[in-house]
Scaffold this motif. Structure first.
Motif, short mmCIF file in Angstrom:
data_model
loop_
_atom_site.label_atom_id
_atom_site.label_comp_id
_atom_site.label_asym_id
_atom_site.label_seq_id
_atom_site.Cartn_x
_atom_site.Cartn_y
_atom_site.Cartn_z
N ALA A 35 0.84 -1.21 0.00
CA ALA A 35 0.00 0.00 0.00
C ALA A 35 0.87 1.26 0.00
CB ALA A 35 -0.93 -0.01 1.21
N VAL A 36 1.95 1.22 0.76
CA VAL A 36 2.87 2.38 0.78
C VAL A 36 3.50 2.57 -0.59
CG1 VAL A 36 4.99 3.29 1.79
CG2 VAL A 36 3.33 2.12 3.24
N MET A 37 3.89 1.49 -1.23
CA MET A 37 4.50 1.59 -2.56
C MET A 37 3.51 2.11 -3.59
SD MET A 37 6.94 -1.79 -2.73
CE MET A 37 8.27 -2.01 -1.55
N ILE A 38 2.27 1.64 -3.52
CA ILE A 38 1.25 2.13 -4.45
C ILE A 38 0.98 3.61 -4.20
CG2 ILE A 38 -1.19 1.96 -5.05
CD1 ILE A 38 -0.99 -1.04 -4.63
N PHE A 39 0.92 4.00 -2.94
CA PHE A 39 0.72 5.41 -2.59
C PHE A 39 1.81 6.29 -3.21
CE2 PHE A 39 1.79 8.89 0.34
CZ PHE A 39 0.58 9.59 0.37
N LEU A 40 3.07 5.89 -3.03
CA LEU A 40 4.18 6.68 -3.56
C LEU A 40 4.21 6.65 -5.08
CD1 LEU A 40 6.98 5.66 -1.04
CD2 LEU A 40 5.64 7.77 -1.08
N ALA A 41 3.91 5.49 -5.67
CA ALA A 41 3.93 5.38 -7.13
C ALA A 41 2.86 6.25 -7.77
CB ALA A 41 3.75 3.92 -7.54
N VAL A 42 1.66 6.28 -7.19
CA VAL A 42 0.59 7.12 -7.75
C VAL A 42 0.96 8.59 -7.63
CG1 VAL A 42 -1.81 7.83 -7.46
CG2 VAL A 42 -1.21 5.41 -7.35
N LEU A 43 1.52 8.98 -6.48
CA LEU A 43 1.93 10.38 -6.32
C LEU A 43 3.04 10.75 -7.32
CD1 LEU A 43 2.01 11.02 -2.46
CD2 LEU A 43 0.29 11.72 -4.14
N ALA A 44 4.00 9.86 -7.49
CA ALA A 44 5.08 10.14 -8.45
C ALA A 44 4.54 10.23 -9.87
CB ALA A 44 6.16 9.06 -8.36
N ALA A 93 -4.08 -1.83 -2.74
CA ALA A 93 -4.54 -0.77 -3.64
C ALA A 93 -5.72 -0.01 -3.05
CB ALA A 93 -4.92 -1.36 -4.99
N ALA A 94 -6.61 -0.74 -2.35
CA ALA A 94 -7.76 -0.09 -1.74
C ALA A 94 -7.35 0.84 -0.61
CB ALA A 94 -8.73 -1.16 -1.21
N ILE A 95 -6.17 0.63 -0.03
CA ILE A 95 -5.69 1.50 1.04
C ILE A 95 -4.84 2.64 0.46
CG2 ILE A 95 -4.25 1.62 3.10
CD1 ILE A 95 -4.99 -1.31 3.64
N GLY A 96 -3.85 2.28 -0.35
CA GLY A 96 -2.89 3.28 -0.81
C GLY A 96 -3.41 4.22 -1.87
N ALA A 97 -4.19 3.70 -2.83
CA ALA A 97 -4.64 4.53 -3.95
C ALA A 97 -5.57 5.66 -3.51
CB ALA A 97 -5.30 3.66 -5.02
N PRO A 98 -6.63 5.42 -2.71
CA PRO A 98 -7.48 6.53 -2.29
C PRO A 98 -6.73 7.60 -1.50
CG PRO A 98 -8.60 4.45 -1.92
CD PRO A 98 -7.19 4.12 -2.27
N LEU A 99 -5.77 7.16 -0.67
CA LEU A 99 -4.97 8.15 0.06
C LEU A 99 -4.19 9.04 -0.91
CD1 LEU A 99 -3.60 6.02 3.04
CD2 LEU A 99 -5.38 7.76 3.11
N ALA A 100 -3.60 8.43 -1.94
CA ALA A 100 -2.85 9.20 -2.93
C ALA A 100 -3.77 10.14 -3.70
CB ALA A 100 -2.12 8.25 -3.89
N TRP A 101 -4.96 9.65 -4.07
CA TRP A 101 -5.89 10.50 -4.80
C TRP A 101 -6.33 11.69 -3.94
CZ3 TRP A 101 -9.14 5.58 -6.16
CH2 TRP A 101 -8.45 4.84 -7.12
N ALA A 104 -4.31 7.72 -15.71
CA ALA A 104 -3.08 7.03 -15.31
C ALA A 104 -3.05 6.79 -13.80
CB ALA A 104 -1.87 7.85 -15.74
N ALA A 105 -3.49 7.78 -13.02
CA ALA A 105 -3.48 7.63 -11.56
C ALA A 105 -4.45 6.55 -11.09
CB ALA A 105 -3.81 8.97 -10.90
N VAL A 106 -5.55 6.38 -11.81
CA VAL A 106 -6.53 5.36 -11.44
C VAL A 106 -6.12 3.98 -11.97
CG1 VAL A 106 -8.93 4.61 -11.76
CG2 VAL A 106 -8.43 7.01 -11.25
N THR A 107 -5.51 3.98 -13.14
CA THR A 107 -5.14 2.70 -13.78
C THR A 107 -3.94 2.05 -13.12
OG1 THR A 107 -5.99 3.53 -15.89
CG2 THR A 107 -4.55 1.62 -15.97
N LEU A 108 -3.00 2.85 -12.62
CA LEU A 108 -1.76 2.30 -12.06
C LEU A 108 -2.01 1.29 -10.94
CD1 LEU A 108 1.32 2.29 -12.02
CD2 LEU A 108 1.23 4.20 -10.41
N PRO A 109 -2.86 1.57 -9.93
CA PRO A 109 -3.09 0.56 -8.89
C PRO A 109 -3.67 -0.74 -9.45
CG PRO A 109 -3.88 2.71 -8.17
CD PRO A 109 -3.55 2.83 -9.62
#
Length: 290
Positions: free
Chosen positions: A23-32, A224-232, A262-267
């Motif tokens: 989740a942390v990696m997905i969070f950082l990847a979406v932000l990047a 993804a359900a944890i990290g992606a919404p936080l990044a969004w 892209a931000a939604v598709t990546l997770p």
């Protein structure tokens, strides 16, 4: 039998651990990803805005001479097909620009302030050179300021930031794959006896691999359900803060529809990749044992 064995292969504690790290990696990847796309958008927007802008300065010491040469320059520029728009800058506008440095003295009539002319040139490499030639023919002492030249250093920096964002995303994905591989191999080692029993009961390598694949997909989907919404949420908050800055550069840093896609598709891609890597790793490991 397969459903019952799936419960035996399930280790909830390990699943939560991997899901948390992923989740942390997905969070950082979406932000990047969002940062890289926003930077690219800002770079294109700023480049398009400044590339065709030129400011001409008439610097004659006498006010009448400046006015006459400015009028001649404007007339000559308006006849050129390389020029789209020509607007003389008013004295009041120039005084406002000089106000922070000169104070009330900027409004004095006898102050030898250069006459400024804003010029918008047509797209093309030779447009600025054509404007320079026209201005030099009217007033050799006039100065030309091409706004696009001031963007050269900034554009290089923005490109480096985009490459850095892409590198961060690639590293996050590579780290996620490595973590999935480690988790899968640890699961194979921990459940070796169970897998042998399944083989004796008639389970194929593909069926066993699908069990690991399903488990990995579940854990990755949880991540993804944890990290992606936080990044969004962070992206939305940064976008609202950015909109209030009033900066020309920062104002162009927007995701737009392609960026949000892209931000939604990546997770989703990370979840699919984790499941695929787990399946392939199990099939390969079981094939070696055969």
């Amino acid at each position: 039998m397969i459903a019952a064995t799936a419960r035996l292969l399930d280790t909830a504690r390990d699943g939560w651990t991997m899901a948390g790290v992923l989740a942390v990696m997905i969070f950082l990847a979406v932000l990047a990803t969002a940062g890289g796309i926003a930077t690219a958008t800002a770079s294109r927007a700023l480049g398009a805005t400044l590339a065709g802008q030129v400011t001409v300065q008439i610097v004659a010491p006498d006010a009448d001479t400046r006015a006459r040469r400015a009028a001649q320059t404007v007339a000559a520029l308006r006849r050129s097909p390389a020029v789209v728009h020509v607007v003389p800058v008013s004295r009041a506008a120039v005084a406002d620009l000089l106000g922070p440095w000169l104070g009330s003295a900027a409004t004095e009539a006898d102050l030898p302030v250069p006459t400024l002319i804003d010029v918008t040139v047509a797209p093309g490499r030779d447009a600025v050179a054509e404007v320079r030639r026209i201005v030099a023919a009217v007033d050799p002492a006039a100065q030309l300021d091409a706004h696009g030249a001031a963007l050269a250093g900034t554009d290089t920096l923005l490109r480096m930031m985009m490459l850095l964002a892409a590198a961060i995303v690639a590293l996050m994905i590579a780290a996620s794959i490595a973590m999935v591989l480690l988790s899968t191999r640890a699961g194979l080692a921990a459940h070796q006896l169970t897998i042998e029993v399944m083989h004796r009961l008639g389970a194929t390598d593909g069926q066993i691999a699908m069990l690991f694949c399903r488990r990995m997909a579940r854990d990755a989907a949880l991540a993804a359900a944890i990290g992606a919404p936080l990044a969004w949420g962070v992206i939305v908050l940064l976008g609202e803060a950015n909109a209030g800055t009033g900066s020309q550069l920062l104002g162009g840093m927007m995701l737009g529809r392609p960026g949000w896609i892209a931000a939604v598709t990546l997770p989703v891609m990370v979840v699919a990749l984790a499941a695929l890597v787990a399946y392939a790793a199990v099939r390969r490991a079981l094939g070696r044992l055969a």
